[in-house]
Design a protein around this motif. Structure first.
Motif, PDB file in Angstrom:
ATOM      1  N   PRO A  82       0.846  -1.199   0.000  1.00 36.69           N
ATOM      2  CA  PRO A  82       0.000   0.000   0.000  1.00 36.69           C
ATOM      3  C   PRO A  82       0.883   1.252   0.000  1.00 36.69           C
ATOM      4  O   PRO A  82       2.008   1.229   0.499  1.00 36.69           O
ATOM      5  N   LYS A  84       1.580   4.837   1.408  1.00 37.94           N
ATOM      6  CA  LYS A  84       1.329   5.669   2.594  1.00 37.94           C
ATOM      7  C   LYS A  84       0.223   5.078   3.473  1.00 37.94           C
ATOM      8  O   LYS A  84      -0.576   5.790   4.050  1.00 37.94           O
ATOM      9  N   GLU A  86      -2.419   3.578   2.721  1.00 37.49           N
ATOM     10  CA  GLU A  86      -3.782   3.676   2.182  1.00 37.49           C
ATOM     11  C   GLU A  86      -3.993   2.624   1.096  1.00 37.49           C
ATOM     12  O   GLU A  86      -3.043   2.015   0.613  1.00 37.49           O
ATOM     13  N   ALA A  87      -5.233   2.436   0.686  1.00 42.00           N
ATOM     14  CA  ALA A  87      -5.576   1.462  -0.349  1.00 42.00           C
ATOM     15  C   ALA A  87      -5.271   2.047  -1.726  1.00 42.00           C
ATOM     16  O   ALA A  87      -6.143   2.224  -2.572  1.00 42.00           O
ATOM     17  N   LYS A  88      -3.986   2.353  -1.930  1.00 40.65           N
ATOM     18  CA  LYS A  88      -3.519   2.954  -3.173  1.00 40.65           C
ATOM     19  C   LYS A  88      -2.234   2.267  -3.602  1.00 40.65           C
ATOM     20  O   LYS A  88      -1.455   1.825  -2.761  1.00 40.65           O
ATOM     21  N   ASP A 122      -6.853  -2.385  -3.648  1.00 40.58           N
ATOM     22  CA  ASP A 122      -6.566  -0.952  -3.705  1.00 40.58           C
ATOM     23  C   ASP A 122      -7.643  -0.247  -4.521  1.00 40.58           C
ATOM     24  O   ASP A 122      -8.264  -0.838  -5.406  1.00 40.58           O
TER      25      ASP A 122
END
Length: 171
Positions: A82, A84, A86-88, A122
């Motif tokens: 991921p 940072k 987050e789901a990115k 993500d």
């Protein structure tokens, strides 16, 4: 060259020299019209030295994918997920050998990272592109949109002037 015969394989620290070779060949072709040769040399050393690549892979959670056909390496992509916490998924780098550009290899690498991001759940792919880089058109073609701009001081008086682009996945 048939793009269906291109294999996308995960890279490891033992393949740093392959990544460096591709970067050394692609960077001047990509950036000579928008960055000084001094900045290109500085950034290549900063991002692609043995130590920098080893740190990216082992400490910064960057994963590299190589595009190859019959033991000939044609490009690479690096990503982090991921991103940072987050789901990115952040795409840090994508470079295709000049002689192999326009053959669908970049699309295949981007498809591979999108599949990885989707499988991990993500919600977004992110990347930065130099504000003068023609690759922006390619990213827009793949469904990315500009969401911000940012200037990043990379030292020695150099600045990366980027557009931040995003693509929603797992909608």
């Amino acid at each position: 060259m048939v793009v269906d015969m291109i294999k996308i394989i995960p890279a490891n620290v033992g393949q740093i020299k392959i990544i460096q070779k591709i970067a050394q060949k692609t960077w001047p072709a990509t950036f000579s019209s928008i960055l000084s040769s001094k900045q290109i040399d500085y950034m290549l050393d900063m991002m692609y030295s043995d130590e920098a690549l080893q740190a990216q892979i082992t400490n910064l959670n960057h994963c590299f994918l190589l595009a190859a056909q019959d033991d000939v390496y044609l490009g690479f992509l690096s990503y982090e997920t991921p991103y940072k916490g987050e789901a990115k998924t952040k795409i840090h780098k994508i470079y295709i050998m000049p002689e192999a550009q326009g053959l669908g290899i970049g699309k295949k690498l981007m498809g591979a990272v999108e599949a990885i991001a989707t499988n991990k759940g993500d919600k977004q792919l992110l990347l930065n592109v130099n504000k003068h880089n023609e690759a922006e058109k390619f990213y827009k073609y793949l469904g990315f949109e500009i969401i911000a701009t940012e200037n990043i001081d990379i030292g020695s008086g150099f600045l990366m002037e980027d557009k931040v682009m995003a693509k929603e996945v797992n909608k």
